[in-house]
Design a protein around this motif. Structure first.
Motif, PDB file in Angstrom:
ATOM      1  N   ARG A  29       0.832  -1.216   0.000  1.00 48.01           N
ATOM      2  CA  ARG A  29       0.000   0.000   0.000  1.00 48.01           C
ATOM      3  C   ARG A  29       0.852   1.245   0.000  1.00 48.01           C
ATOM      4  N   ARG A  30       2.059   1.147   0.607  1.00 44.05           N
ATOM      5  CA  ARG A  30       2.956   2.301   0.561  1.00 44.05           C
ATOM      6  C   ARG A  30       3.413   2.544  -0.877  1.00 44.05           C
ATOM      7  N   ARG A  31       3.662   1.444  -1.588  1.00 39.69           N
ATOM      8  CA  ARG A  31       4.054   1.597  -2.990  1.00 39.69           C
ATOM      9  C   ARG A  31       2.897   2.185  -3.787  1.00 39.69           C
ATOM     10  N   ALA A  32       1.682   1.756  -3.471  1.00 42.80           N
ATOM     11  CA  ALA A  32       0.531   2.307  -4.178  1.00 42.80           C
ATOM     12  C   ALA A  32       0.415   3.809  -3.924  1.00 42.80           C
ATOM     13  N   ALA A  33       0.888   4.259  -2.754  1.00 45.95           N
ATOM     14  CA  ALA A  33       0.842   5.688  -2.438  1.00 45.95           C
ATOM     15  C   ALA A  33       1.970   6.449  -3.128  1.00 45.95           C
ATOM     16  N   GLY A  34       2.829   5.748  -3.860  1.00 48.59           N
ATOM     17  CA  GLY A  34       3.863   6.445  -4.622  1.00 48.59           C
ATOM     18  C   GLY A  34       5.286   6.193  -4.163  1.00 48.59           C
ATOM     19  N   LEU A  35       5.467   5.274  -3.214  1.00 50.72           N
ATOM     20  CA  LEU A  35       6.829   4.978  -2.742  1.00 50.72           C
ATOM     21  C   LEU A  35       7.548   4.089  -3.755  1.00 50.72           C
ATOM     22  N   ARG A  36       8.786   4.431  -4.064  1.00 49.50           N
ATOM     23  CA  ARG A  36       9.629   3.594  -4.931  1.00 49.50           C
ATOM     24  C   ARG A  36      10.974   3.443  -4.242  1.00 49.50           C
ATOM     25  N   ILE A  37      11.581   2.261  -4.410  1.00 47.73           N
ATOM     26  CA  ILE A  37      12.833   2.010  -3.691  1.00 47.73           C
ATOM     27  C   ILE A  37      13.898   1.467  -4.623  1.00 47.73           C
ATOM     28  N   ILE A  38      15.047   2.110  -4.629  1.00 45.39           N
ATOM     29  CA  ILE A  38      16.248   1.541  -5.247  1.00 45.39           C
ATOM     30  C   ILE A  38      17.077   1.051  -4.069  1.00 45.39           C
ATOM     31  N   PRO A  39      17.038  -0.268  -3.788  1.00 43.73           N
ATOM     32  CA  PRO A  39      17.580  -0.746  -2.510  1.00 43.73           C
ATOM     33  C   PRO A  39      19.112  -0.771  -2.468  1.00 43.73           C
ATOM     34  N   PHE A  40      19.620  -0.956  -1.257  1.00 45.58           N
ATOM     35  CA  PHE A  40      21.069  -0.998  -1.060  1.00 45.58           C
ATOM     36  C   PHE A  40      21.708  -2.103  -1.894  1.00 45.58           C
ATOM     37  N   GLU A  41      21.129  -3.293  -1.799  1.00 43.09           N
ATOM     38  CA  GLU A  41      21.778  -4.448  -2.415  1.00 43.09           C
ATOM     39  C   GLU A  41      21.123  -4.731  -3.762  1.00 43.09           C
ATOM     40  N   ARG A  42      21.770  -4.253  -4.799  1.00 40.98           N
ATOM     41  CA  ARG A  42      21.216  -4.368  -6.145  1.00 40.98           C
ATOM     42  C   ARG A  42      20.932  -5.828  -6.505  1.00 40.98           C
ATOM     43  N   ASN A  43      21.830  -6.727  -6.117  1.00 41.37           N
ATOM     44  CA  ASN A  43      21.752  -8.105  -6.604  1.00 41.37           C
ATOM     45  C   ASN A  43      20.893  -9.021  -5.752  1.00 41.37           C
ATOM     46  N   THR A  44      20.481  -8.583  -4.577  1.00 40.30           N
ATOM     47  CA  THR A  44      19.591  -9.434  -3.791  1.00 40.30           C
ATOM     48  C   THR A  44      18.254  -8.739  -3.573  1.00 40.30           C
ATOM     49  N   GLU A  45      18.294  -7.482  -3.132  1.00 44.49           N
ATOM     50  CA  GLU A  45      17.043  -6.791  -2.846  1.00 44.49           C
ATOM     51  C   GLU A  45      16.429  -6.175  -4.101  1.00 44.49           C
ATOM     52  N   GLY A  46      17.287  -5.845  -5.063  1.00 42.88           N
ATOM     53  CA  GLY A  46      16.796  -5.130  -6.232  1.00 42.88           C
ATOM     54  C   GLY A  46      16.365  -6.034  -7.375  1.00 42.88           C
ATOM     55  N   LEU A  47      17.125  -7.089  -7.609  1.00 47.13           N
ATOM     56  CA  LEU A  47      16.855  -7.934  -8.769  1.00 47.13           C
ATOM     57  C   LEU A  47      16.926  -9.400  -8.376  1.00 47.13           C
ATOM     58  N   SER A  48      16.200 -10.224  -9.103  1.00 48.84           N
ATOM     59  CA  SER A  48      16.396 -11.666  -8.992  1.00 48.84           C
ATOM     60  C   SER A  48      17.286 -12.048 -10.166  1.00 48.84           C
ATOM     61  N   LEU A  49      18.555 -12.326  -9.865  1.00 49.53           N
ATOM     62  CA  LEU A  49      19.549 -12.445 -10.932  1.00 49.53           C
ATOM     63  C   LEU A  49      19.277 -13.604 -11.870  1.00 49.53           C
ATOM     64  N   SER A  50      18.653 -14.687 -11.348  1.00 48.92           N
ATOM     65  CA  SER A  50      18.449 -15.832 -12.221  1.00 48.92           C
ATOM     66  C   SER A  50      17.101 -15.759 -12.929  1.00 48.92           C
ATOM     67  N   SER A  51      16.349 -14.684 -12.725  1.00 51.80           N
ATOM     68  CA  SER A  51      15.093 -14.522 -13.456  1.00 51.80           C
ATOM     69  C   SER A  51      15.318 -13.590 -14.646  1.00 51.80           C
ATOM     70  N   SER A  52      14.364 -13.625 -15.561  1.00 52.23           N
ATOM     71  CA  SER A  52      14.535 -12.846 -16.783  1.00 52.23           C
ATOM     72  C   SER A  52      14.339 -11.359 -16.514  1.00 52.23           C
ATOM     73  N   LEU A  53      14.795 -10.559 -17.474  1.00 56.84           N
ATOM     74  CA  LEU A  53      14.655  -9.107 -17.334  1.00 56.84           C
ATOM     75  C   LEU A  53      13.188  -8.697 -17.263  1.00 56.84           C
ATOM     76  N   TRP A  54      12.355  -9.293 -18.115  1.00 56.95           N
ATOM     77  CA  TRP A  54      10.961  -8.828 -18.124  1.00 56.95           C
ATOM     78  C   TRP A  54      10.238  -9.187 -16.834  1.00 56.95           C
ATOM     79  N   GLU A  55      10.590 -10.332 -16.239  1.00 61.82           N
ATOM     80  CA  GLU A  55       9.965 -10.672 -14.956  1.00 61.82           C
ATOM     81  C   GLU A  55      10.405  -9.681 -13.882  1.00 61.82           C
ATOM     82  N   ASN A  56      11.703  -9.381 -13.864  1.00 63.28           N
ATOM     83  CA  ASN A  56      12.209  -8.408 -12.895  1.00 63.28           C
ATOM     84  C   ASN A  56      11.552  -7.052 -13.087  1.00 63.28           C
TER      85      ASN A  56
END
Lengths: 519, 345
Positions: free
Chosen positions: A348-375
């Motif tokens: 709901r916070r995201r629905a209110a406009g919150l966006r996060i670029i997290p500290f850990e790009r490779n764990t919190e930000g992306l699922s490295l073994s998933s495809s780009l479009w899924e991410n």
């Protein structure tokens, strides 16, 4: 120069098709402080790893004290007196701090109790200003504290050539000064110190000579620091072509050249802009990732970039997790984009406009073994119902458009996110998080590990988001970055706000607030 | 698409390697390897009526394997399919006993509902333990298999015992013919339709819903979806429930179709073969369908071998075990093989 402390001749290292080093020949004089600079990806770390015997070059030789040393053997490099402090992640995660220190000191197989180890190493750590309880386990510590322990560990061994890979990246201004003092003392004892750095200001403050790497080649060096100016050095680092494309402030911030005092406000947030973040009196409990927030209040207006400065481990991570509802707030209220979300989950916070670029790009930000479009589509998919129908072909097409608009270099949207370089991976996260509905963007260390081009791109994106009326919370351990793009800088210390500063910034005052020294 | 093709090819590579290994073993044990493969192929697909037999085994296996694939995709190693399969059969049997005498159009759907619920409940508690307190689901679902096996022995020897049984093996009373969904050959339009419905529903769920994409992301990196605002426990628990319900459905089909009664310890390897199928198929729904037919063929050949070729039916178990061995070693092993191929290319 007879018998240089460390000499590389014609060293070439290739990772697959990428040339990390090509034909680098360089010799470092005994008993001096040498700086090796270059942007990310220039080959600095590879160079350090070759010198320490961690990487075997495809061609070239390595001489220590005039003696040829077999390349690619850590043992041989160690025996010849070369010690390397890694950028991060080289400590055994399950060890306590004291055990990790003992493990590095090679004292043999004596029997110790934990408390004896703690007693032995606590003063050493303290003397190096590494503030950590020696009882804690390495894996529970933030990366930055781990690096502090790494530095302390290498200074224990009897090193004749000490290589520090970006040791200043995680330290406060006064911490850097202390490290430099220590490095000078080591030099006076006859140790040759090679510092991998990326800030010109730091190079000129500490080093006797400087060598510049760019794209795996030696641009020049070692050159006596006294003979080279900051401007010339900056050009050597980024290359004349790039130097022309960067905005002047960005070039200075990226190379750490500009005196911080020179930063001036170039943007005026309208005084009547609404608050996109209104955090009042938020307290949390402390956990493994950092100290508790204590009665923290923070506001961000629409169209404002607020920077968070602070030595790592002073609650920055907890702050982000508190805003993201990934840690329970004990007291206080939180509103995002004018909506009270104190009790709302992250969705709901995201629905209110919150966006996060997290500290850990490779764990919190992306699922490295998933495809780009899924991410890329994860954020949007989470805003609809779980069983809602999707059209993968259309999602892929829209992902294609979005990634191209953010100039990501990739082959297909079906490729794994882990196959992208750091800069491109970060752009995928930006493409997902910086959308038209974003009201508050949290950017946590958004440029860490990126080269200058990608760094400037991230800064430009954050500025554009601000100019569109987003609020941005930028957390960084790089003061130059904060001073360059923030409209206001808030210093955090032990989970509290230790000061608020606005341009023109005085690095001394900010540094004092970061370490809790009142000026 | 090429990526999918490659991953199916990879699965096939294991089967080929495993078969070659078995051939060597049988040759050394004094049988003719070629003769064995010939008999297996004949028993599975080429003798008259072999296809019906193979499909009879393949369809329930497919249903269970499709469910296993859902939970594996979401990152939960639910190896309790065997127990969930038993619970499905047990609950369906109780429902049939309770409603005995009612019209078939009431009893049959009620039994399916009971069977699927039973299977889902048997996956619910390991799911809750995992998501609430992090208890390793491998341990709990494995223990669940033993508990379910014992429960099956109890109900067939106790509450549902057939008083006229021979005493050799405890079993329930035979299901009234009106409630059977197939004869003892085990292939009927009802079962085919159910399997087809499961196939379509699971394919849609995996490939055409937000759930499919998010569960697969969560399976690979739960931290990332958490930072995106997902309630990870909802994704996880639904995956557990779906996989349990499908295993329960397969149990119901075996009870109401080919078996027609519950027997203590019946089909003791069903769930494990289903796990194998899901892994060989690399968790893809379409792949699972094809691989199920292959393993269904092996199951049907197992009955044929001793009669026609004088081979022990355990030969099939050895083949299954060899495939399992290579599948579990897959990531490292084949990637290295493929890497060697690339280097020499």
């Amino acid at each position: 120069m007879d018998n240089p402390a460390l000499e590389c001749r014609d060293v070439t290292v290739a990772y697959g098709s990428v040339m990390a080093l090509s034909g680098v020949g360089i010799a470092f004089e005994q008993g001096k402080i040498h700086a090796v600079v270059g942007q990310n990806g220039a080959g600095k770390t590879t160079f350090a790893r070759v010198a320490a015997g961690l990487v075997r070059p495809a061609a070239g030789e390595l001489r220590i004290n005039g003696q040829q040393v077999k390349t690619g053997k850590v043992k041989d490099a160690r025996a010849a007196g070369v010690e390397l402090v890694h950028q991060s992640f080289a400590l055994p995660p399950s060890f306590t701090v004291a055990e990790a220190m003992e493990f590095g000191s090679d004292r043999g197989a004596a029997i110790f109790t934990r408390s004896a180890l703690q007693k032995r190493w606590a003063p050493h750590l303290k003397s190096l200003d590494v503030n950590v309880d020696p009882k804690r386990r390495v894996r529970d510590l933030p990366v930055e504290t781990q690096q502090g322990i790494e530095i302390a560990r290498a200074l224990v061994a009897d090193a004749r050539v000490l290589i520090l890979d970006e040791p200043t990246a995680v330290l406060s201004p006064s911490g850097i000064e202390m490290l430099f003092e220590r490095v000078r003392k080591l030099r006076d004892r006859g140790v040759t110190v090679i510092l991998i750095l990326h800030k010109i200001r730091e190079v000129l403050a500490i080093a006797d000579t400087v060598s510049v790497l760019r794209g795996g080649r030696l641009v020049d060096g070692p050159v006596a620091c006294a003979e080279i100016g900051a401007k010339r050095l900056a050009e050597m680092i980024v290359g004349p072509a790039v130097a022309r494309t960067l905005a002047p402030g960005d070039a200075d911030a990226a190379t750490g050249r500009g005196a911080p005092a020179a930063h001036t406000a170039n943007h005026h947030t309208p005084a009547d802009a609404g608050l996109v973040l209104d955090m009042r009196g938020v307290s949390t409990q402390s956990d493994a990732e950092g100290p508790a927030l204590r009665d923290l209040s923070l506001t961000i207006k629409a169209g404002e970039i607020v920077g968070i400065a602070g030595v790592e481990g002073n609650g920055q991570r907890t702050l982000v997790r508190a805003i993201a509802d990934l840690v329970d707030a004990m007291h206080g209220t939180l509103a995002v984009g004018g909506v009270d979300v104190t009790a709302a989950p992250l969705a709901r916070r995201r629905a209110a406009g919150l966006r996060i670029i997290p500290f850990e790009r490779n764990t919190e930000g992306l699922s490295l073994s998933s495809s780009l479009w899924e991410n890329w589509s994860a954020r949007e998919l989470l805003q609809s119902r779980l069983l809602s129908a999707i059209n993968p072909a259309r999602l892929k097409k829209r992902c294609d458009e979005a990634l191209q608009a953010w100039s990501v270099h990739y082959a297909t949207t079906g490729q794994q996110a882990g196959s992208l370089s750091g800069g491109n991976a970060q752009k995928v996260i930006l493409a997902r998080e910086v959308d038209a509905d974003a009201k508050l963007i949290i950017a946590a260390q958004p440029t860490r590990g990126l080269d200058i081009g990608a760094t400037a791109f991230v800064w430009q994106s954050l500025r554009e988001a601000r100019d569109r009326g987003c609020g941005v919370l930028l957390i960084s351990s790089d003061l130059d970055e904060l001073f360059d793009i923030s409209d206001r800088v808030v210093v955090m210390l032990s989970g509290e706000v230790a000061g608020t500063f606005s341009a023109p910034y005085r690095i001394g005052a900010v540094g004092a607030a970061m370490t809790g020294v009142s000026q | 698409m090429t990526g999918k093709f490659v991953s199916v090819l990879r699965g096939l590579i294991f089967i080929v390697i495993a078969l070659a290994l078995c051939g060597v073993i049988f040759q050394f044990a004094g049988y003719s390897a070629l003769g064995m493969f010939h008999s297996v192929a004949e028993g599975a697909f080429f003798r008259p009526g072999a296809w019906q037999q193979s499909l009879r085994w393949a369809l329930p296996l497919f249903i269970t394997a499709a469910g296993v694939g859902i939970s594996f995709r979401a990152g939960y190693f639910n190896i309790g399919a065997q127990g969930q399969f038993y619970l499905g059969a047990i609950c369906a049997a109780f429902m049939a006993e309770w409603l005995n005498g009612a019209p078939a159009f009431v009893v049959i759907p009620a039994c399916f509902a009971a069977g699927m619920t039973g299977g889902a409940l048997w996956a619910l508690w390991p799911g809750l333990l995992r998501l609430q307190s992090g208890t390793d689901e491998v341990i709990t679902t494995l223990m669940g298999n033993f508990l379910a096996g014992l429960l099956l022995v109890y109900v067939t020897a106790g509450p549902l015992k057939d008083p006229s049984g021979s005493g050799q093996q405890a079993s329930s009373r035979p299901l009234a013919a009106a409630y059977r969904i197939s004869d003892s050959l085990g292939l009927s339009p009802t079962i085919i339709v159910i399997a087809a419905l499961v196939a379509v529903a699971m394919w849609l769920l995996v490939n055409r819903t937000a759930f499919g994409v998010l569960a697969s992301l969560a399976g690979r990196n739960p931290t990332m979806v958490q930072w995106q605002g997902a309630t990870v426990w909802r994704l996880g628990l639904s995956s557990f429930l779906i996989s349990g319900a499908l295993a329960g459905l397969a149990g119901t089909i075996e009870f109401m179709g080919p078996n027609g009664r519950l027997a203590g310890g019946f089909l003791p390897t069903h769930g494990f073969t289903a796990i194998l199928i899901a892994l060989v198929a690399n968790l893809s729904v379409v792949g699972t369908a094809f691989v199920s037919v292959f393993f269904g063929g092996l199951a049907s050949a197992a009955l044929y071998l001793p009669i026609m070729a004088g081979l022990p039916s355990a030969a099939i178990e050895i083949i299954n075990a060899a495939i399992a061995l290579f599948i579990t070693a897959k990531s490292g092993f084949v990637d290295r093989l493929l890497a060697i191929g690339r280097r020499s290319a």
